[in-house]
Structures are given as C-alpha cells and as structure tokens.
Design a protein around this motif. Structure first.
Motif, PDB file in Angstrom:
ATOM      1  N   HIS A 111       0.808  -1.227   0.000  1.00 54.89           N
ATOM      2  CA  HIS A 111       0.000   0.000   0.000  1.00 54.89           C
ATOM      3  C   HIS A 111       0.846   1.285   0.000  1.00 54.89           C
ATOM      4  O   HIS A 111       0.550   2.231  -0.734  1.00 54.89           O
ATOM      5  CB  HIS A 111      -0.915  -0.029   1.228  1.00 54.89           C
ATOM      6  N   HIS A 115       1.216   4.289  -2.949  1.00 50.92           N
ATOM      7  CA  HIS A 115       0.915   5.724  -2.844  1.00 50.92           C
ATOM      8  C   HIS A 115       1.822   6.537  -3.778  1.00 50.92           C
ATOM      9  O   HIS A 115       1.386   7.498  -4.407  1.00 50.92           O
ATOM     10  CB  HIS A 115       1.122   6.209  -1.403  1.00 50.92           C
ATOM     11  N   ASP A 310      -6.348   7.462   0.092  1.00 50.18           N
ATOM     12  CA  ASP A 310      -6.434   6.061  -0.336  1.00 50.18           C
ATOM     13  C   ASP A 310      -7.354   5.854  -1.543  1.00 50.18           C
ATOM     14  O   ASP A 310      -8.463   6.360  -1.586  1.00 50.18           O
ATOM     15  CB  ASP A 310      -6.906   5.192   0.834  1.00 50.18           C
TER      16      ASP A 310
HETATM   17 ZN    ZN Z   1      -2.800   5.172   2.455  1.00 48.78          ZN
END
Ligand code: ZN
Ligand code: KG4
Length: 351
Positions: A111, A115, A310
C-alpha cells in the motif's frame, strides 16, 4: 494492459481500472468516513464489515465506469500489506476469488509503495532517480527510487506518522474527524507564527519524530487556557475560542510541514534526484505543496488530491509495473501482512 486494482487496507473500499500504468479508466472509492466519524476514529471491526458489504458493488462499478467486461481485464492487483488485518482480508479474498474464477494473474501490492505511484498517472511520469516523501496516516518516510522496485529507505519516523500527528492535534484542539483536512481548513484562518513549537532534532538527519510536537501543542493549549497537565484533555477544546483554535492549527501545520520540507531539501542536496514526488494522504496538504515548491529548485508535478488519499488507481498503476518484472502469485497462497515495511516488499521476494 488493463489492470483492475482493489484496495481495502483501512477505511476506504476502492477499485479502479488503469491501462498501461498511465491511463485512468475508472476510480471508485467508497469512503467510510461517515460511519467512523461518530467514534472519532476508525473502528477495525466496523471497517471490515463495511468492506464486506460494498466490495463487490465497488468492483462492478469500476468495471462499468471503465467500459470493461472481464474479457478486457488482463490482471488483478490488490493491497496485501500493510493495514488493518480484517480490512486487508476482505479485499484480498475478493481478489483471490476473482483471479481464480476469471483466470487472471494476481499481483500483491504494498500500500505505501503504491501511494508513490499516484504520481505516475500525471501527464508526465516522474524520472529516476526519484525522491519520494511519503506522508500518510501510518507512515512518514523519505525514499530514493533508482528504478521501479529498486529503492532505498533514507529515513522514517521514529514514533508517530505525520498524518497521525495531524489527526491527534486536531482532536486536542477540538476539530472534527478526519483531523488532517479539518486542521488544514482551520489553519487557513490562523496565524502560523502565533505559537512557537519545537522541531525534533535527531541523530540521523533523515529520520522524523512527531510525537514531541504533538505533546508540545497539548502543553501550549493547557498554558493558553490556564490549566495544568492533570486537566482532562477531552475537556480542553471547550475552553478554546475559534481564533485560538485556528492559530494552533496554523502554527502546528507550519512546524510539521517545515520539518518535512527541511528533510526533503537536505535529501535533494545530497542525492540530486531528477524528480521529487510526494505521496500519501498528507500529500493533499496545500501548505506542504506550497513550501516544497518554494524551497526546492525543480518543478514538482503534484498528483490530484483524490489520488493522494487512499484509492485503487495507485494499486492498479503499481500493479502494471509489477507485472512487467514479476511472476503473479498463486491466489490460494496469498496472505495478508498487516505490518510490513517498504524495504521488504514483494519486489524483493521475487528478485
Ligand atoms: Zn494510504
Ligand atoms: O494515505 P491515507 O489516505 O491513509 C493511510 O494510508 O494512512 O492518509 C490518511 C492521512 C490521515 O492522517 C489524514 O488526516 C491525512 O492523511 N490527511 C491530511 C490531509 N488530507 C488527509 N493531512 C493534512 N492535510 C490534508 N489536507
């Protein structure tokens, strides 16, 4: 190559289709902010349950908005680390099932690394070597990318992440959840030089520490309203007026952002990267963008705000690059890793 990305590591259920790691065909994000706002933070069990309810509709919507059927999808990329275990399990289980049923290669994505890849959806992709300042609710780190999957961690936080500090300071001064955006909004009306707050001095110049800054705000608020450290902190906001609240927000934001930019500037001087990118939820912060552009002698192409927080577009984008270099995983074998630093990602496992 069209990659379907799936993201569910915290409190957003997201799916997206990206073509060749460059062209965004769809980007669906179902945020749980309203659900968690009543608790003042993310409740893991509630988050997992909400992911279960929406994961399939979100994926179907991402395919529909991209104008794709399953025949148009070449691979699936899914966040498997790091994050809340219950949340990660929902996204990975959906991805594993779909990869098996639809017979698509499956790529596990980190994750935090993903980004950074929001920046590869910009008009011009960043050049290597690329310096990335990754600033989210769980991470604050400076990473030097020499190529896709080839990077060096220059420094990271020794305690709280900067996003976490924004959230905690927002709570101290009585601003609503989620703290980062509401603190940034309050800071617009405040005096950034009203309160002098400390910057942590660490042995390693690239490391960060934000827990002392958060405590310094707490002590300054207590001083301002004339109570001592034994006063219940949840009763502090009621004693502050809006001017004081805005001044604390602006002073904290200035100090936190200056700390980030000081280190980015140092790394820029030491490593002379060809590009600089910022990534993670705090990259949506306008004051960070302003200071960075002012103090670094190169043009920075910032990712749109909705790709900083996100989303699954960043997962699909990194999935594309990952698929160029790595073998897919067996859907039956993929496990979630709730706590995994970026230095040990799947890139390394496959080399
Ligand atoms: Zn994040
Ligand atoms: O990357 P992200 O969406 O989730 C994690 O992976 O952590 O980052 C969320 C963090 C939260 O701490 C939130 O308060 C912060 O990013 N954030 C901001 C802003 N927008 C989101 N912080 C400062 N200014 C903003 N505009």
């Amino acid at each position: 190559m069209r990659v379907l990305g799936i993201e569910s590591s915290c409190d957003e259920t997201a799916a997206s289709v990206v073509e060749d790691g460059r062209k965004l065909l769809s980007n669906v994000v179902n945020s749980q902010i309203d659900i968690h706002a009543v608790y003042g933070g993310v409740v893991p069990e509630v988050a997992a349950r909400s992911h279960i309810e929406v994961v399939n509709p979100v994926i179907n919507q991402a395919l529909a908005e991209a104008g794709c059927t399953w025949d148009d999808i070449d691979a699936i990329a899914v966040t498997y680390a790091p994050g809340l275990v219950g949340s990660l399990l929902v996204g990975t289980l959906a991805a594993r099932t779909l990869a098996t049923l639809k017979d698509k290669p499956l790529y596990p994505i980190h994750h935090v690394e993903a980004h950074v890849y929001a920046n590869f959806l910009n008009e011009t992709a960043p050049e290597f070597p690329m310096l990335a300042l990754i600033v989210s609710g769980g991470h604050s780190q400076l990473v030097l990318f020499k190529d896709h999957g080839d990077y060096e961690l220059l420094g990271q936080t020794q305690d709280d992440a900067v996003g976490e500090a924004f959230d905690k300071v927002a709570k101290i001064i009585g601003l609503p959840y989620p703290g980062g955006p509401s603190l940034a909004a309050a800071a617009l009306n405040g005096d950034p030089h009203k309160y002098t707050l400390p910057k942590a001095k660490l042995k390693d110049p690239y490391n960060f520490s934000f827990s002392g800054l958060k405590t310094a705000v707490l002590r300054a608020v207590q001083r301002e309203v004339g109570v001592d450290f034994t006063f219940p902190s949840h009763e502090l906001p009621a004693l502050l007026n809006d001017v004081q609240r805005a001044d604390f927000a602006a002073s904290f934001q200035r100090t936190a952002v200056e700390t980030l930019v000081d280190k980015a500037q140092l790394a820029f001087r030491d490593y002379a990267p060809k590009s600089v990118v910022i990534a993670g939820g705090v990259a949506a912060n306008q004051e960070l963008r302003r200071q960075l552009s002012e103090r670094l002698p190169l043009h920075i192409d910032y990712a749109p705000m909705n790709l900083c927080t996100d989303n699954a577009a960043m997962i699909a984008t990194l999935g594309y690059y990952y698929a160029q270099k790595n073998q897919p995983v067996d859907p039956l074998e993929l496990e979630v890793v709730p706590s995994l630093s970026m230095t040990k990602t799947a890139w390394a496992h496959n080399k």
